[in-house]
Write a protein that holds these residues in place. Structure first.
Motif, PDB file in Angstrom:
ATOM      1  N   LEU A   5       0.825  -1.210   0.000  1.00 56.79           N
ATOM      2  CA  LEU A   5       0.000   0.000   0.000  1.00 56.79           C
ATOM      3  C   LEU A   5       0.857   1.255   0.000  1.00 56.79           C
ATOM      4  O   LEU A   5       1.824   1.355   0.750  1.00 56.79           O
ATOM      5  CB  LEU A   5      -0.908   0.004   1.244  1.00 56.79           C
ATOM      6  N   TYR A   6       0.469   2.209  -0.851  1.00 56.40           N
ATOM      7  CA  TYR A   6       1.066   3.542  -0.820  1.00 56.40           C
ATOM      8  C   TYR A   6      -0.070   4.532  -0.558  1.00 56.40           C
ATOM      9  O   TYR A   6      -1.083   4.511  -1.261  1.00 56.40           O
ATOM     10  CB  TYR A   6       1.752   3.886  -2.141  1.00 56.40           C
ATOM     11  N   ILE A   7       0.112   5.373   0.436  1.00 48.55           N
ATOM     12  CA  ILE A   7      -0.852   6.438   0.722  1.00 48.55           C
ATOM     13  C   ILE A   7      -0.297   7.730   0.132  1.00 48.55           C
ATOM     14  O   ILE A   7       0.766   8.199   0.553  1.00 48.55           O
ATOM     15  CB  ILE A   7      -1.103   6.597   2.227  1.00 48.55           C
ATOM     16  N   VAL A   8      -0.976   8.277  -0.831  1.00 49.20           N
ATOM     17  CA  VAL A   8      -0.513   9.476  -1.540  1.00 49.20           C
ATOM     18  C   VAL A   8      -1.202  10.712  -0.961  1.00 49.20           C
ATOM     19  O   VAL A   8      -2.432  10.777  -0.898  1.00 49.20           O
ATOM     20  CB  VAL A   8      -0.797   9.364  -3.045  1.00 49.20           C
ATOM     21  N   ILE A   9      -0.386  11.680  -0.555  1.00 52.69           N
ATOM     22  CA  ILE A   9      -0.921  12.885   0.089  1.00 52.69           C
ATOM     23  C   ILE A   9      -0.325  14.133  -0.552  1.00 52.69           C
ATOM     24  O   ILE A   9       0.860  14.436  -0.373  1.00 52.69           O
ATOM     25  CB  ILE A   9      -0.594  12.885   1.597  1.00 52.69           C
ATOM     26  N   PRO A  10      -1.117  14.894  -1.317  1.00 52.92           N
ATOM     27  CA  PRO A  10      -0.616  16.166  -1.868  1.00 52.92           C
ATOM     28  C   PRO A  10      -0.505  17.204  -0.759  1.00 52.92           C
ATOM     29  O   PRO A  10      -1.362  17.287   0.122  1.00 52.92           O
ATOM     30  CB  PRO A  10      -1.695  16.552  -2.884  1.00 52.92           C
ATOM     31  N   CYS A  11       0.564  17.990  -0.797  1.00 53.17           N
ATOM     32  CA  CYS A  11       0.815  18.983   0.260  1.00 53.17           C
ATOM     33  C   CYS A  11       1.156  20.334  -0.354  1.00 53.17           C
ATOM     34  O   CYS A  11       2.000  20.421  -1.250  1.00 53.17           O
ATOM     35  CB  CYS A  11       1.979  18.544   1.145  1.00 53.17           C
ATOM     36  N   TYR A  12       0.536  21.367   0.165  1.00 53.87           N
ATOM     37  CA  TYR A  12       0.889  22.731  -0.235  1.00 53.87           C
ATOM     38  C   TYR A  12       0.921  23.606   1.014  1.00 53.87           C
ATOM     39  O   TYR A  12      -0.095  23.847   1.650  1.00 53.87           O
ATOM     40  CB  TYR A  12      -0.115  23.288  -1.250  1.00 53.87           C
ATOM     41  N   ASN A  13       2.116  24.041   1.372  1.00 48.63           N
ATOM     42  CA  ASN A  13       2.324  24.864   2.574  1.00 48.63           C
ATOM     43  C   ASN A  13       1.704  24.217   3.823  1.00 48.63           C
ATOM     44  O   ASN A  13       0.877  24.811   4.501  1.00 48.63           O
ATOM     45  CB  ASN A  13       1.734  26.270   2.363  1.00 48.63           C
ATOM     46  N   GLU A  14       2.150  23.004   4.090  1.00 47.17           N
ATOM     47  CA  GLU A  14       1.592  22.233   5.213  1.00 47.17           C
ATOM     48  C   GLU A  14       2.618  21.999   6.325  1.00 47.17           C
ATOM     49  O   GLU A  14       2.588  20.973   6.998  1.00 47.17           O
ATOM     50  CB  GLU A  14       1.063  20.883   4.709  1.00 47.17           C
ATOM     51  N   GLU A  15       3.527  22.955   6.545  1.00 46.83           N
ATOM     52  CA  GLU A  15       4.563  22.747   7.550  1.00 46.83           C
ATOM     53  C   GLU A  15       3.984  22.594   8.961  1.00 46.83           C
ATOM     54  O   GLU A  15       4.558  21.891   9.793  1.00 46.83           O
ATOM     55  CB  GLU A  15       5.579  23.898   7.521  1.00 46.83           C
ATOM     56  N   GLU A  16       2.865  23.219   9.246  1.00 46.50           N
ATOM     57  CA  GLU A  16       2.259  23.097  10.564  1.00 46.50           C
ATOM     58  C   GLU A  16       1.561  21.757  10.744  1.00 46.50           C
ATOM     59  O   GLU A  16       1.555  21.183  11.836  1.00 46.50           O
ATOM     60  CB  GLU A  16       1.252  24.232  10.783  1.00 46.50           C
ATOM     61  N   MET A  17       0.989  21.252   9.676  1.00 50.25           N
ATOM     62  CA  MET A  17       0.180  20.040   9.762  1.00 50.25           C
ATOM     63  C   MET A  17       0.978  18.760   9.555  1.00 50.25           C
ATOM     64  O   MET A  17       0.629  17.711  10.123  1.00 50.25           O
ATOM     65  CB  MET A  17      -0.948  20.122   8.710  1.00 50.25           C
ATOM     66  N   LEU A  18       2.041  18.809   8.767  1.00 52.27           N
ATOM     67  CA  LEU A  18       2.764  17.599   8.384  1.00 52.27           C
ATOM     68  C   LEU A  18       3.261  16.752   9.562  1.00 52.27           C
ATOM     69  O   LEU A  18       3.095  15.528   9.547  1.00 52.27           O
ATOM     70  CB  LEU A  18       3.932  17.945   7.458  1.00 52.27           C
ATOM     71  N   ILE A  96      -1.783  -1.273  -4.278  1.00 51.77           N
ATOM     72  CA  ILE A  96      -2.982  -0.472  -4.022  1.00 51.77           C
ATOM     73  C   ILE A  96      -2.549   0.917  -3.563  1.00 51.77           C
ATOM     74  O   ILE A  96      -1.520   1.069  -2.898  1.00 51.77           O
ATOM     75  CB  ILE A  96      -3.910  -1.116  -2.960  1.00 51.77           C
ATOM     76  N   ILE A  97      -3.346   1.913  -3.919  1.00 50.67           N
ATOM     77  CA  ILE A  97      -3.029   3.306  -3.579  1.00 50.67           C
ATOM     78  C   ILE A  97      -4.236   3.946  -2.904  1.00 50.67           C
ATOM     79  O   ILE A  97      -5.360   3.820  -3.392  1.00 50.67           O
ATOM     80  CB  ILE A  97      -2.647   4.107  -4.838  1.00 50.67           C
ATOM     81  N   ILE A  98      -3.993   4.612  -1.806  1.00 45.62           N
ATOM     82  CA  ILE A  98      -5.032   5.392  -1.144  1.00 45.62           C
ATOM     83  C   ILE A  98      -4.643   6.858  -1.227  1.00 45.62           C
ATOM     84  O   ILE A  98      -3.520   7.225  -0.882  1.00 45.62           O
ATOM     85  CB  ILE A  98      -5.214   4.977   0.331  1.00 45.62           C
ATOM     86  N   SER A  99      -5.550   7.691  -1.702  1.00 48.23           N
ATOM     87  CA  SER A  99      -5.292   9.131  -1.771  1.00 48.23           C
ATOM     88  C   SER A  99      -6.081   9.827  -0.678  1.00 48.23           C
ATOM     89  O   SER A  99      -7.220   9.464  -0.387  1.00 48.23           O
ATOM     90  CB  SER A  99      -5.697   9.676  -3.142  1.00 48.23           C
ATOM     91  N   MET A 100      -5.466  10.821  -0.063  1.00 47.66           N
ATOM     92  CA  MET A 100      -6.129  11.592   0.983  1.00 47.66           C
ATOM     93  C   MET A 100      -5.437  12.939   1.133  1.00 47.66           C
ATOM     94  O   MET A 100      -4.336  13.144   0.612  1.00 47.66           O
ATOM     95  CB  MET A 100      -6.121  10.825   2.312  1.00 47.66           C
TER      96      MET A 100
END
Length: 317
Positions: A5-18, A96-100
Motif C-alpha cells: 500500500l502507498y498512501i498518496v498525500i498532496p501537500c501545499y504549505n503544510e509545515e504546521e500540519m505535516l 494499491i493506492i489510497i489518496s487523501m
C-alpha cells in the motif's frame, strides 16, 4: 500474498500540519502491518506541490523513516495535478493506492474499511462522508446543490465523496489512459469502471494550519468540475436561443395584429422585433458554434473509447 500500500498525500504549505499527519499515519501503518493487512514495505508518499514554506524540508527529514517517501513538483500545479502526479509515481511500486489530504480531516481509521472492501474484490473504494453536520449551512447547502447539479448534467459522481479513495494498481493504470488536461478526478475515477464500493466515515476538523480551499478556490474547482465533465451548459445556450427566437415569432404575430387594428406606436414594432429576433438568432448561432467547440473540446481530451475489464483470450478460456 499481502499487497503493498502507498498512501498518496498532496501537500501545499503544510509545515504546521505535516508533523501531526506523519505521526498519525506512522502509527496507522505500523498497526496495519502488525495485523498482517498490508505488505511491510508499504509507505506514505507526500507530494510537495510547490510549497513556499518548509514543507519539503520536513518531507526530506521524514524520508529517513522507512515508512515515508516524497515527491517534489517543479512548481505549484494545483491539488488535482499534485494528486495525480503522486498516484502515477506510486503505481510503479504499489499494489494499491489510497489518496487523501494532509489535514487529517479524512478519518484514517476508514482505511481498515477500504482494505476489507479490497479483500472482497473491489478495485476502487470511495470514502464518503456520513454527514455534513459540522459544515456551515452555507457550505452544506452549496455542496449538496453542486452534487445535484453535476448529476443532472450527466456527470457520474459519488455523493459526498472528495478525493479520499482506494484504487488498485489496475485501476490507476486505467486512469492513466485518460489524457485530461483540466483534471476533475472525482468525475474521472467513476469513468474507469471496475468493481467499486463505498466506506462511510465522519469527517474531522483540521488540527493545524489553514484550509487550502477558500471560497474563491472552491468556486473555481466547482466550475472546473462542470466544464471538464459536461457540455450541457453549451446545449442550454442553444436551447435558450431557440426559446428566445420562438418568443420573438410570437411577439411578431402580436405586433402585426396590433398594427393591423391600428393601435401600434410608429416604429415600436420594428424596434422590438429586431431586438428579440436578432438577439435570439445570435444566441442560437453561439449555441450551434459552441456545440461544435464542445465536441472538439472533448476530442482533444483523447479519452479512451473503452476499457477492457476481462479478456478471455488472454486468460486462455
Amino acid at each position: 500474498m499481502l499487497e503493498k500500500l502507498y498512501i498518496v498525500i498532496p501537500c501545499y504549505n503544510e509545515e504546521e500540519m505535516l508533523p501531526i499527519t506523519a505521526k498519525a499515519l506512522l502509527g496507522k501503518m505500523q498497526t496495519l502491518i502488525d495485523d498482517g493487512k498490508i505488505d511491510p514495505d508499504s509507505k506514505v508518499m507526500f507530494v510537495d506541490d510547490g510549497s513556499k514554506d518548509k514543507t519539503w524540508e520536513i518531507i526530506t527529514k521524514l524520508h529517513s523513516i522507512p515508512y515515508f517517501t516524497g515527491v517534489k513538483l517543479s512548481r505549484n500545479k494545483g491539488h488535482q495535478n499534485a494528486l495525480l502526479a503522486g498516484m502515477m509515481t506510486a503505481v510503479n511500486y504499489a499494489d494499491i493506492i489510497i489518496s487523501m489530504d494532509a489535514d487529517l480531516q479524512d478519518d484514517i481509521n476508514a482505511i481498515d474499511g477500504f482494505l476489507e472492501k479490497r479483500a472482497e474484490g473491489c478495485e476502487i473504494v470511495y470514502g464518503v462522508r456520513s454527514s455534513r453536520e459540522k459544515d456551515t449551512k452555507f457550505k452544506r447547502g452549496t455542496a449538496q446543490g453542486y452534487y445535484k447539479m453535476l448529476s443532472r448534467m450527466g456527470v457520474e459522481i459519488t455523493y459526498n465523496h472528495a478525493d479520499y479513495r482506494l484504487m488498485s494498481k489496475r485501476a490507476v493504470e486505467a486512469l492513466a489512459e485518460f489524457k485530461e488536461v483540466n483534471l476533475f478526478l472525482r468525475g474521472l475515477v467513476p469513468m474507469v469502471g471496475f468493481k467499486s464500493d463505498i466506506v462511510t466515515y465522519v469527517r474531522n476538523e483540521r488540527q493545524a494550519g489553514e484550509s487550502k480551499y477558500p471560497l474563491k478556490k472552491m468556486i473555481g474547482f466547482a466550475i472546473e468540475g462542470i466544464t471538464s465533465m459536461s457540455i450541457k451548459p453549451i446545449r442550454f445556450i442553444t436551447f435558450l436561443g431557440f426559446l428566445i427566437f420562438f418568443i420573438s415569432i410570437i411577439m411578431l404575430i402580436k405586433f402585426l395584429i396590433t398594427w393591423a387594428v391600428g393601435n401600434a406606436v410608429a416604429g415600436w414594432s420594428t424596434i422590438v422585433i429586431s431586438i428579440w429576433a436578432i438577439g435570439g438568432l445570435q444566441l442560437l448561432s453561439i449555441g450551434v458554434i459552441g456545440e461544435y467547440i464542445g465536441k472538439i473540446y472533448l476530442e482533444t481530451k483523447a479519452r479512451p473509447k473503452f476499457i477492457i475489464e476481462t479478456n478471455l483470450e488472454e486468460e486462455g478460456d
